[in-house]
Design an enzyme around this catalytic site. Structure first.
Site, PDB file in Angstrom:
ATOM      1  CD  GLU A 277      36.135  37.297  54.727  1.00  0.00           C
ATOM      2  OE1 GLU A 277      35.141  37.169  55.443  1.00  0.00           O
ATOM      3  OE2 GLU A 277      37.139  37.969  55.051  1.00  0.00           O
TER       4      GLU A 277
ATOM      5  CE  LYS B  33      43.754  44.603  49.594  1.00  0.00           C
ATOM      6  NZ  LYS B  33      45.152  44.219  49.378  1.00  0.00           N
TER       7      LYS B  33
ATOM      8  N   GLY C 122      47.105  36.388  45.888  1.00  0.00           N
ATOM      9  CA  GLY C 122      47.379  35.167  45.140  1.00  0.00           C
ATOM     10  C   GLY C 122      46.091  34.414  44.819  1.00  0.00           C
TER      11      GLY C 122
HETATM   12  P1  NDP Z   1      43.537  39.433  36.555  1.00  0.00           P
HETATM   13  O1  NDP Z   1      43.929  40.565  35.667  1.00  0.00           O
HETATM   14  O2  NDP Z   1      44.472  38.306  36.746  1.00  0.00           O
HETATM   15  O3  NDP Z   1      42.142  38.835  36.052  1.00  0.00           O
HETATM   16  C1  NDP Z   1      41.086  39.598  35.557  1.00  0.00           C
HETATM   17  C2  NDP Z   1      40.473  38.841  34.413  1.00  0.00           C
HETATM   18  O4  NDP Z   1      39.265  39.500  34.016  1.00  0.00           O
HETATM   19  C3  NDP Z   1      41.391  38.791  33.190  1.00  0.00           C
HETATM   20  O5  NDP Z   1      41.448  37.483  32.663  1.00  0.00           O
HETATM   21  C4  NDP Z   1      40.711  39.761  32.231  1.00  0.00           C
HETATM   22  O6  NDP Z   1      40.906  39.431  30.886  1.00  0.00           O
HETATM   23  C5  NDP Z   1      39.252  39.588  32.615  1.00  0.00           C
HETATM   24  N1  NDP Z   1      38.423  40.700  32.196  1.00  0.00           N
HETATM   25  C6  NDP Z   1      38.751  42.016  32.165  1.00  0.00           C
HETATM   26  N2  NDP Z   1      37.713  42.731  31.689  1.00  0.00           N
HETATM   27  C7  NDP Z   1      36.734  41.846  31.411  1.00  0.00           C
HETATM   28  C8  NDP Z   1      35.430  41.981  30.858  1.00  0.00           C
HETATM   29  N3  NDP Z   1      34.932  43.159  30.499  1.00  0.00           N
HETATM   30  N4  NDP Z   1      34.689  40.863  30.694  1.00  0.00           N
HETATM   31  C9  NDP Z   1      35.182  39.655  31.037  1.00  0.00           C
HETATM   32  N5  NDP Z   1      36.428  39.473  31.547  1.00  0.00           N
HETATM   33  C10 NDP Z   1      37.179  40.557  31.729  1.00  0.00           C
HETATM   34  O7  NDP Z   1      43.141  40.081  37.955  1.00  0.00           O
HETATM   35  P2  NDP Z   1      43.105  39.367  39.384  1.00  0.00           P
HETATM   36  O8  NDP Z   1      42.496  38.042  39.284  1.00  0.00           O
HETATM   37  O9  NDP Z   1      44.430  39.542  40.025  1.00  0.00           O
HETATM   38  O10 NDP Z   1      42.144  40.370  40.153  1.00  0.00           O
HETATM   39  C11 NDP Z   1      40.730  40.301  39.984  1.00  0.00           C
HETATM   40  C12 NDP Z   1      40.071  41.134  41.084  1.00  0.00           C
HETATM   41  O11 NDP Z   1      40.416  40.581  42.352  1.00  0.00           O
HETATM   42  C13 NDP Z   1      40.539  42.583  41.124  1.00  0.00           C
HETATM   43  O12 NDP Z   1      39.462  43.378  41.531  1.00  0.00           O
HETATM   44  C14 NDP Z   1      41.623  42.570  42.205  1.00  0.00           C
HETATM   45  O13 NDP Z   1      41.780  43.827  42.813  1.00  0.00           O
HETATM   46  C15 NDP Z   1      41.034  41.565  43.158  1.00  0.00           C
HETATM   47  N6  NDP Z   1      41.987  40.895  44.012  1.00  0.00           N
HETATM   48  C16 NDP Z   1      43.115  40.328  43.507  1.00  0.00           C
HETATM   49  C17 NDP Z   1      43.974  39.613  44.322  1.00  0.00           C
HETATM   50  C18 NDP Z   1      45.209  38.974  43.802  1.00  0.00           C
HETATM   51  O14 NDP Z   1      45.962  38.424  44.619  1.00  0.00           O
HETATM   52  N7  NDP Z   1      45.471  38.975  42.496  1.00  0.00           N
HETATM   53  C19 NDP Z   1      43.696  39.463  45.753  1.00  0.00           C
HETATM   54  C20 NDP Z   1      42.466  40.094  46.195  1.00  0.00           C
HETATM   55  C21 NDP Z   1      41.652  40.781  45.342  1.00  0.00           C
HETATM   56  P3  NDP Z   1      42.229  39.999  30.119  1.00  0.00           P
HETATM   57  O15 NDP Z   1      43.418  39.549  30.896  1.00  0.00           O
HETATM   58  O16 NDP Z   1      42.127  39.367  28.793  1.00  0.00           O
HETATM   59  O17 NDP Z   1      42.063  41.479  30.113  1.00  0.00           O
HETATM   60  N1  HSE Z   2      47.555  43.669  45.011  1.00  0.00           N
HETATM   61  C1  HSE Z   2      46.987  43.195  46.228  1.00  0.00           C
HETATM   62  C2  HSE Z   2      48.098  42.959  47.232  1.00  0.00           C
HETATM   63  C3  HSE Z   2      46.231  41.935  45.983  1.00  0.00           C
HETATM   64  O1  HSE Z   2      49.274  42.934  46.843  1.00  0.00           O
HETATM   65  O2  HSE Z   2      47.800  42.833  48.415  1.00  0.00           O
HETATM   66  C4  HSE Z   2      45.471  41.464  47.207  1.00  0.00           C
HETATM   67  O3  HSE Z   2      44.419  42.312  47.499  1.00  0.00           O
END
Ligand code: NDP
Ligand code: HSE
Length: 436
Positions: A131, A207, A304
């Site tokens: 989702e 998406k 977010g």
């Molecule tokens: P972030 O970069 O904020 O978080 C990812 C985290 O995963 C970081 O803390 C990173 O550590 C950690 N990480 C990376 N590689 C590993 C590993 N091998 N083992 C364990 N931890 C690891 O990303 P987001 O939270 O923004 O995004 C996460 C997912 O959600 C992505 O697929 C993104 O496309 C998706 N997404 C994001 C949205 C958003 O609004 N941000 C909305 C919808 C989907 P470090 O920083 O130390 O590398």
């Molecule tokens: N980078 C993406 C956006 C995060 O700006 O919409 C949410 O999927």
């Protein structure tokens, strides 16, 4: 012995991971009251467990060892929130092999490698919840998969990238420069790790791939989505669009046309009267037209920590309920079902649209007739023209809006016009939605 609790392990404690953990921990009593589920956040793995994420966690929950999530026999659901293709894909396949259900927000992974993941999950009899992969806090996957399941979907129009919508809004309303608006979106945690995914239409296409697969039963076909981002859009185009009564939006468009499906992502001029033109900032909106329900519009925060965490938690609850009910896989199926309709994806040159052209033309007698002659010879009919400024030597923008035309004809006309010696730059064109 009857199962009493649902144990969850998260990999990736970044923006979405921390939003998800916060909801699971802070709303735990409410969640239990509403769902009857005792959801336990058992472990969170991240590369960096020293950084303060602003959440107080039960002690011993954080680890740098992802295997301690993937291989923990007590964990029922592995939540992948680390992003990227590898090692995320390997982690998910390992978790599936270990009989764990999966929740992921990773649209890049699902759109490109999803067939392997959904296939492995179906073979193992576990579920994959996604989702959060489309439109953050808007439950659009549930809408298409469940709420509108009785419909043949005719059209989907979506603003499904918060970052690009944020940038376009800032450029339009506050005249902020593209680069500054992008930096701000990154600071707010909206942008992807590689922001070119946001601004070049790639994230929107990921998406769109997932939505079209659900809506039309076609296999995940990211490579077949036409993708164009917002980097070519200038302040000039935004001003002309405003003058003409439009807003420029990065739209994902999926349309069933004559047994084929159009799947395209590109900047689009949307008339001011359309609700979707009013979606501002990081907000997303998806317009869906089904043959039974007719038109509906879904609106909310598309990115977010907390909005996306909200979607992740809804998948955890759905899967938790299924586990408690004896493991019926209510969520899976559609994405692996390539046999359902196998509609062909329509080639981009076969689409029809209205168009906005901005020509960089020398302000000399006969120039307009040369350009309009080429448009006419290519079956493109002009709806209106704007020319601003005067210069004997330099080019000035000449803006033309057309009636419906074929993309194939437009590409041919633009190539001919760009060859004229009175045209000094490559022509910019934007597809236009709305009434003729
Ligand atoms: P972030 O970069 O904020 O978080 C990812 C985290 O995963 C970081 O803390 C990173 O550590 C950690 N990480 C990376 N590689 C590993 C590993 N091998 N083992 C364990 N931890 C690891 O990303 P987001 O939270 O923004 O995004 C996460 C997912 O959600 C992505 O697929 C993104 O496309 C998706 N997404 C994001 C949205 C958003 O609004 N941000 C909305 C919808 C989907 P470090 O920083 O130390 O590398
Ligand atoms: N980078 C993406 C956006 C995060 O700006 O919409 C949410 O999927």
């Amino acid at each position: 012995m009857a199962k009493k609790e649902i144990n969850v392990g998260i990999i990736g404690f970044g923006t979405v991971g921390s939003g998800t953990a916060r909801i699971l921990l802070e709303n735990s009593a409410e969640l239990k009251k509403r769902t009857g589920l005792d959801i336990r956040l058992r472990r969170i793995a991240d590369l960096d467990i020293s950084r303060d994420r602003g959440i107080s966690l039960p002690s011993g929950i954080l680890t740098t060892d992802s295997n301690s999530v993937l291989n923990d026999p007590e964990i029922d659901i592995v939540v992948e929130l680390m992003g990227g293709i590898y090692p995320a894909k390997d982690f998910i396949l390992q978790a599936i092999k270990n009989g764990k259900h999966i929740v992921s927000a990773n649209k890049a992974l699902l759109a490109t490698e999803g067939s392997d993941i959904f296939g492995a999950a179906a073979d193992k009899g576990v579920e994959v919840g996604f989702e959060a992969s489309v439109a953050g806090g808007i439950p659009i996957i549930k809408v298409i998969r469940e709420g509108l399941v009785g419909n043949n979907i005719r059209t989907i129009f979506g603003i499904i990238n918060g970052t690009s919508n944020y940038i376009l809004t800032k450029m339009t309303d506050e005249k902020v420069e593209f680069g500054d608006a992008l930096k701000e979106a990154q600071r707010l945690g909206y942008a992807e790790a590689d922001p070119t995914f946001d601004i070049e239409g790639i994230d929107t296409a990921h998406k769109m791939t997932i939505l079209s697969s659900l809506a039309y039963g076609i296999p995940l076909s990211f490579d077949q989505v036409y993708k164009e981002g917002i980097t070519r859009i200038t302040a000039k185009d935004i001003d002309f669009a405003t003058e003409l009564g439009y807003r420029i939006k990065l739209l994902a468009i999926a349309k069933a046309v004559d047994g084929e499906v159009e799947m395209r992502v590109h900047p689009t001029m949307v008339p001011n009267e359309y609700l979707i033109s009013k979606i501002e900032g990081v907000y997303n909106a998806i317009y869906v037209d089904g043959d039974a329900a007719g038109s509906s519009l879904y609106y909310g925060r598309g990115a977010g920590d907390m909005p996306t965490g909200s979607a992740v938690v809804s998948d955890i609850v759905d899967i938790g309920r299924n586990i408690m009910a004896g493991g019926s896989a209510r969520l899976s199926g559609i994405l692996t079902d390539g046999t359902k309709s196998v509609k062909k994806v329509r080639r981009m040159e076969d689409i029809e649209s209205m168009y906005y052209f901005r020509f960089a033309a020398l302000d000399q007698p006969g120039v307009l007739s040369k350009i309009s002659g080429i448009l006419g010879n290519n079956n493109i009919s002009i709806a209106s023209v704007i020319q601003k400024g005067r210069s004997e030597v330099a080019s000035v923008p000449l803006v033309v809006l057309t009636h419906m035309a074929k993309e194939r004809d437009v590409l041919k006309a633009v190539a001919e016009i760009d060859n004229l010696n009175v045209v000094s730059e490559k022509t910019l064109f934007i597809r236009v939605e709305g009434k003729q």
